[in-house]
Scaffold this active site. Structure first.
Site, PDB file in Angstrom:
ATOM      1  N   ASN A  60       0.973  -1.096   0.048  1.00 50.70           N
ATOM      2  CA  ASN A  60       0.137   0.006   0.000  1.00 50.70           C
ATOM      3  C   ASN A  60       0.906   1.253   0.036  1.00 50.70           C
ATOM      4  O   ASN A  60       1.366   1.725   1.014  1.00 50.70           O
ATOM      5  CB  ASN A  60      -0.965   0.017   1.173  1.00 50.70           C
ATOM      6  CG  ASN A  60      -1.888   1.349   1.246  1.00 50.70           C
ATOM      7  OD1 ASN A  60      -1.802   2.083   0.623  1.00 50.70           O
ATOM      8  ND2 ASN A  60      -2.829   0.997   2.067  1.00 50.70           N
ATOM      9  N   ARG A 117      -2.339  -2.437  -3.855  1.00 52.08           N
ATOM     10  CA  ARG A 117      -3.741  -1.643  -3.494  1.00 52.08           C
ATOM     11  C   ARG A 117      -3.392  -0.360  -4.445  1.00 52.08           C
ATOM     12  O   ARG A 117      -2.736   0.474  -4.438  1.00 52.08           O
ATOM     13  CB  ARG A 117      -3.601  -0.942  -2.181  1.00 52.08           C
ATOM     14  CG  ARG A 117      -4.855  -0.039  -2.035  1.00 52.08           C
ATOM     15  CD  ARG A 117      -5.134   0.350  -0.583  1.00 52.08           C
ATOM     16  NE  ARG A 117      -6.233   1.247  -0.527  1.00 52.08           N
ATOM     17  CZ  ARG A 117      -6.303   2.115   0.478  1.00 52.08           C
ATOM     18  NH1 ARG A 117      -5.720   2.835   1.069  1.00 52.08           N
ATOM     19  NH2 ARG A 117      -7.661   2.639   0.365  1.00 52.08           N
ATOM     20  N   HIS A 124     -12.983   2.157  -0.746  1.00 52.95           N
ATOM     21  CA  HIS A 124     -13.118   1.155   0.207  1.00 52.95           C
ATOM     22  C   HIS A 124     -13.583  -0.215  -0.388  1.00 52.95           C
ATOM     23  O   HIS A 124     -13.972  -1.056   0.548  1.00 52.95           O
ATOM     24  CB  HIS A 124     -13.901   1.593   1.564  1.00 52.95           C
ATOM     25  CG  HIS A 124     -13.200   2.548   2.319  1.00 52.95           C
ATOM     26  ND1 HIS A 124     -13.975   3.494   2.981  1.00 52.95           N
ATOM     27  CD2 HIS A 124     -12.048   2.548   2.735  1.00 52.95           C
ATOM     28  CE1 HIS A 124     -12.966   4.044   3.451  1.00 52.95           C
ATOM     29  NE2 HIS A 124     -11.871   3.744   3.547  1.00 52.95           N
ATOM     30  N   ARG A 183     -11.357  14.219   6.950  1.00 52.06           N
ATOM     31  CA  ARG A 183     -12.207  14.783   5.836  1.00 52.06           C
ATOM     32  C   ARG A 183     -13.596  15.113   5.996  1.00 52.06           C
ATOM     33  O   ARG A 183     -14.424  14.409   7.092  1.00 52.06           O
ATOM     34  CB  ARG A 183     -12.246  13.580   4.812  1.00 52.06           C
ATOM     35  CG  ARG A 183     -10.834  13.568   3.952  1.00 52.06           C
ATOM     36  CD  ARG A 183     -10.836  12.383   3.076  1.00 52.06           C
ATOM     37  NE  ARG A 183      -9.924  11.322   3.606  1.00 52.06           N
ATOM     38  CZ  ARG A 183     -10.000   9.948   3.236  1.00 52.06           C
ATOM     39  NH1 ARG A 183     -10.738   9.422   1.999  1.00 52.06           N
ATOM     40  NH2 ARG A 183      -9.262   9.161   3.892  1.00 52.06           N
ATOM     41  N   ASP A 205      -8.644  11.085  16.675  1.00 51.03           N
ATOM     42  CA  ASP A 205      -8.868   9.805  17.217  1.00 51.03           C
ATOM     43  C   ASP A 205     -10.080   9.609  18.053  1.00 51.03           C
ATOM     44  O   ASP A 205     -10.431  10.615  18.981  1.00 51.03           O
ATOM     45  CB  ASP A 205      -7.502   9.498  18.137  1.00 51.03           C
ATOM     46  CG  ASP A 205      -7.517   8.122  18.415  1.00 51.03           C
ATOM     47  OD1 ASP A 205      -8.275   7.614  18.848  1.00 51.03           O
ATOM     48  OD2 ASP A 205      -6.302   7.664  18.452  1.00 51.03           O
ATOM     49  N   GLU A 231      -8.036  -5.655   4.957  1.00 49.31           N
ATOM     50  CA  GLU A 231      -7.811  -5.140   3.493  1.00 49.31           C
ATOM     51  C   GLU A 231      -6.515  -5.879   3.013  1.00 49.31           C
ATOM     52  O   GLU A 231      -6.344  -6.164   1.847  1.00 49.31           O
ATOM     53  CB  GLU A 231      -7.523  -3.625   3.523  1.00 49.31           C
ATOM     54  CG  GLU A 231      -8.702  -2.958   3.103  1.00 49.31           C
ATOM     55  CD  GLU A 231      -8.657  -1.621   3.202  1.00 49.31           C
ATOM     56  OE1 GLU A 231      -8.121  -0.867   3.990  1.00 49.31           O
ATOM     57  OE2 GLU A 231      -9.037  -0.986   2.056  1.00 49.31           O
TER      58      GLU A 231
HETATM   59  P1  ADP Z   1      -7.570   3.551   8.690  1.00 49.78           P
HETATM   60  O1  ADP Z   1      -8.767   3.986   8.151  1.00 49.78           O
HETATM   61  O2  ADP Z   1      -6.227   4.348   8.860  1.00 49.78           O
HETATM   62  O3  ADP Z   1      -7.402   2.000   8.474  1.00 49.78           O
HETATM   63  P2  ADP Z   1      -8.714   2.355  11.229  1.00 49.78           P
HETATM   64  O4  ADP Z   1      -9.576   1.524  10.613  1.00 49.78           O
HETATM   65  O5  ADP Z   1      -7.866   1.970  12.123  1.00 49.78           O
HETATM   66  O6  ADP Z   1      -8.306   3.522  10.360  1.00 49.78           O
HETATM   67  O7  ADP Z   1      -9.534   3.411  12.389  1.00 49.78           O
HETATM   68  C1  ADP Z   1      -9.121   4.235  13.012  1.00 49.78           C
HETATM   69  C2  ADP Z   1     -10.118   4.992  14.101  1.00 49.78           C
HETATM   70  O8  ADP Z   1     -10.916   3.923  14.698  1.00 49.78           O
HETATM   71  C3  ADP Z   1      -9.571   6.108  14.833  1.00 49.78           C
HETATM   72  O9  ADP Z   1     -10.549   7.211  14.701  1.00 49.78           O
HETATM   73  C4  ADP Z   1      -9.441   5.501  16.185  1.00 49.78           C
HETATM   74  O10 ADP Z   1      -9.607   6.309  17.083  1.00 49.78           O
HETATM   75  C5  ADP Z   1     -10.640   4.417  16.096  1.00 49.78           C
HETATM   76  N1  ADP Z   1     -10.812   3.491  17.138  1.00 49.78           N
HETATM   77  C6  ADP Z   1      -9.799   2.291  17.240  1.00 49.78           C
HETATM   78  N2  ADP Z   1      -9.962   1.612  18.396  1.00 49.78           N
HETATM   79  C7  ADP Z   1     -10.989   2.383  18.903  1.00 49.78           C
HETATM   80  C8  ADP Z   1     -11.833   2.004  20.045  1.00 49.78           C
HETATM   81  N3  ADP Z   1     -11.582   1.111  21.026  1.00 49.78           N
HETATM   82  N4  ADP Z   1     -12.803   2.896  20.638  1.00 49.78           N
HETATM   83  C9  ADP Z   1     -13.258   3.856  19.563  1.00 49.78           C
HETATM   84  N5  ADP Z   1     -12.585   4.451  18.603  1.00 49.78           N
HETATM   85  C10 ADP Z   1     -11.288   3.478  18.011  1.00 49.78           C
END
Ligand code: ADP
Length: 601
Positions: free
Chosen positions: A7, A81, A170, A231, A273, A379
């Site tokens: 990726n 990807r 996605h 975004r 986050d 993925e």
């Molecule tokens: P990406 O799209 O970069 O692959 P992810 O699928 O890892 O991202 O998702 C990241 C998001 O998931 C972040 O906003 C993170 O805060 C949220 N996240 C991960 N673990 C938790 C959790 N236990 N509770 C709430 N949100 C979470």
């Protein structure tokens, strides 16, 4: 197989070597901040890079380190990807010069992604010379969305000129999780209407109707739709114009605003986050509370819309970091949707956790009409499995001989008794030219077929004489002659219509024998053993590399030690598919769909 999944983004590179048998990641490379202050890690061990900071050089260096990292890991193929596959790609594809060029041409549609994806492909070609590389497109799964969902309501000529339409992203994750959930529920995906919410840093939602994407929230770019980490998702396009015209923001500033400083990050003011946002919301941070409200409001709105589009829903699916983990978000959404029969079990929602062993959990209450599931997306694994499939197919296709195709023009087989009546007692057919099947020939003799409506002259007789009369014509001939003939295996003429045969000396009425030949493949027992098929099996044959690639289903296998490998189709079939005699087909893998039993004959 060991598949290297790449990726390659503009600021980071992720590369995972995945063992497709146990589905485990055996090595992972992470390169962050490639173009500024790069850090390189393999299996979380820091690697020092002392060369100049040049993106391509760093990627090449890092991939070489990964290649040499463990001599026991033999990489068999590489899956990339690729974000944008435009209109062209509906599924993963083996990369060649042509595919590379197409990805390059699509840069205008994905200027932030496709250039880096392409540079990953080109560098891999050098570092892993000779290994097959497959492109897996984020857009491919959404090629099935109907036109009404693809179009933006803007001037059609402008849209066509610039390829402006909704593509969706996605797709690799959405396809993987929807198929995984169908498998988990032990239900054929063709019977399920799902709303799949991929909620990661990027977020999109998809109406997966009977296994196919019917609508999705990302559009021409991954900026449309849900509120994301940084975004904006949907906004009034007038805002962009206003920022530029009234507030004198530059195009670059607006781009930065919508891609990097919006979404959860823009609303909360504390970053993207969700864990932090949820925590601070609990502690009373009003901006974080609002961020969660806007986020769930938009998501709920989309789910409702997609259920309406499909006329119902069987499964509501959550995935991505937020979908998999954020019970509060799932609860806020589901509570609003009780009226649709979406009822969450609050305990399960909070206490059931996804683990490496348990990649799907069910969260609905016993009274819920709709299944509610959280599922771990993967993925990288999805790309690895797609890559393995394409490479295996290529290997099999390359190792399986192609089947020459012959177009059978209308023709006649006669018994000696009918030959006698038409040409005189004891007359022997004379050979015009041999046919491909040993011992068979086209005769010099021709007849006229006289049907209720019209006649067809100069229809060739094939020799030698048989013990039945049989006239093989196409559907078009049938319309012309005014005859309705069945599709039959050669020799199976019982109950078929008759016809008048006009020869040079006399006319004969046969009372049965007019058929459309069932498309079939002649093969020697050795060929049958090699293909793993038997006499009277029914198979499918793919004819590719054509403007009209197609699959002939329902092809009958005929095995005899007198036969030579050849597929026979009639002129109508050949014309419709623009096939000429001498072209080749490939027996579809997994081959035999059923056996022709005597009662079907
Ligand atoms: P990406 O799209 O970069 O692959 P992810 O699928 O890892 O991202 O998702 C990241 C998001 O998931 C972040 O906003 C993170 O805060 C949220 N996240 C991960 N673990 C938790 C959790 N236990 N509770 C709430 N949100 C979470």
């Amino acid at each position: 197989m060991h598949i290297l999944v790449i990726n390659c983004g503009s600021s980071s590179l992720k590369a995972d070597i995945i063992n497709t048998i146990n589905k485990e990641t055996v090595a992972e490379l992470r390169v962050e901040r490639i173009s500024t202050t790069p850090t390189i890690q393999i299996n979380q061990n820091e690697i020092t890079y002392s060369g100049i900071v040049n993106t391509e050089e760093i990627i090449r260096f890092s991939l070489l380190q990964l290649k040499q990292f463990d001599a026991n890991i033999q990489i068999n193929a590489i899956g990339h990807r690729v974000v944008h596959g435009g209109d062209k790609y509906t599924q993963p594809i083996l990369i060649n010069e042509d595919v590379e060029q197409q990805i390059e041409q699509l840069i205008s549609l994905a200027p932030l992604h496709n250039p880096s994806n392409l540079s990953g492909i080109r560098i891999c070609k050098q570092v892993f010379e000779g290994l097959p590389q497959v492109a897996v497109f984020d857009t491919a799964f959404h090629q099935t969305i109907p036109n009404r969902a693809k179009h933006y309501a803007i001037d059609k000529s402008v849209a066509e000129k610039y390829g402006i339409r909704r593509y969706g992203f996605h797709g690799t994750s959405l396809k993987y999780v929807s198929e995984r959930v169908a498998e988990y529920l032990q239900t054929d995906i063709k019977h399920l209407r799902m709303v799949a919410c991929h909620l990661g840093n990027g977020a999109s939602i998809c109406a997966v109707e009977f296994g196919r994407s019917a609508e999705t929230s990302m559009g021409m770019t991954p900026l449309e739709g849900l509120v994301m980490g940084t975004r904006s998702g949907d906004i009034d396009p007038g805002i962009i114009l206003s920022l530029i015209h009234e507030h004198k923001m530059s195009v670059e500033e607006v781009e930065e605003l919508l891609n990097k400083n919006s979404g959860l990050s823009g609303l909360s003011g504390i970053g993207n986050d969700m864990r932090d946002i949820l925590k601070q919301a609990e502690e009373g941070n009003e901006d974080c509370r609002m961020a969660i409200q806007v986020y769930t409001h938009r998501l709920t709105k989309y789910i409702g819309a997609y259920v309406a589009l499909m006329g119902g829903v069987d499964v509501l699916l959550f995935t991505g970091g937020i979908g998999e983990n954020a019970a509060t978000i799932r609860k806020r959404v589901c509570n609003k949707l009780n009226f649709m029969g979406i009822v969450l079990d609050e305990d399960k929602n909070i206490y059931q956790k996804l683990t490496d062993e348990q990649d799907v959990i069910e969260l609905q209450d016993s009274i819920s009409r709709v299944k509610i599931v959280a599922v771990k997306t993967n993925e990288e694994l999805a790309i690895a499995l797609d890559t393995e499939k394409i490479v295996n197919e290529k290997n099999k296709v390359n190792s399986i001989p192609k089947i020459p195709i012959a177009i059978s023009a209308r023709h006649i087989h006669l018994k000696q008794e009918t030959i006698n009546k038409l040409f005189g007692e004891g007359y022997q057919l004379t050979e015009y030219k041999p046919l491909s099947q040993p011992g068979q020939y086209a005769a010099n003799e021709k007849l006229t077929l006289i049907g209720p409506k019209n006649k067809i002259e100069n229809v060739r007789i094939l020799g030698p004489a048989r013990n039945y009369d049989q006239v093989e014509i196409s559907r078009t001939d049938e319309f012309f002659l005014g005859i309705d003939a069945p599709i039959r295996e050669s020799g199976n003429i019982a109950g078929s219509p008759g016809i008048i045969l006009e020869g040079p000396n006399s006319t004969v009425q046969i009372h049965e024998g007019v058929i459309q030949a069932w498309r079939h493949i002649h093969m020697h027992p050795d060929d049958a053993a090699m293909f793993g098929v038997h006499d009277k099996d029914i198979v499918s044959v793919d004819v590719e590399d054509k403007d009209r690639p197609l699959t002939f289903k329902n092809v009958l296998i005929r095995v005899s030690d007198k036969f030579k490998l050849e597929m026979h189709i009639d002129t109508d079939e050949g014309n419709a598919a623009q096939i000429h005699s001498g072209e080749e087909g490939v027996l579809e893998l997994g081959g035999v769909s059923c056996q022709l039993h005597e009662k079907n004959i």
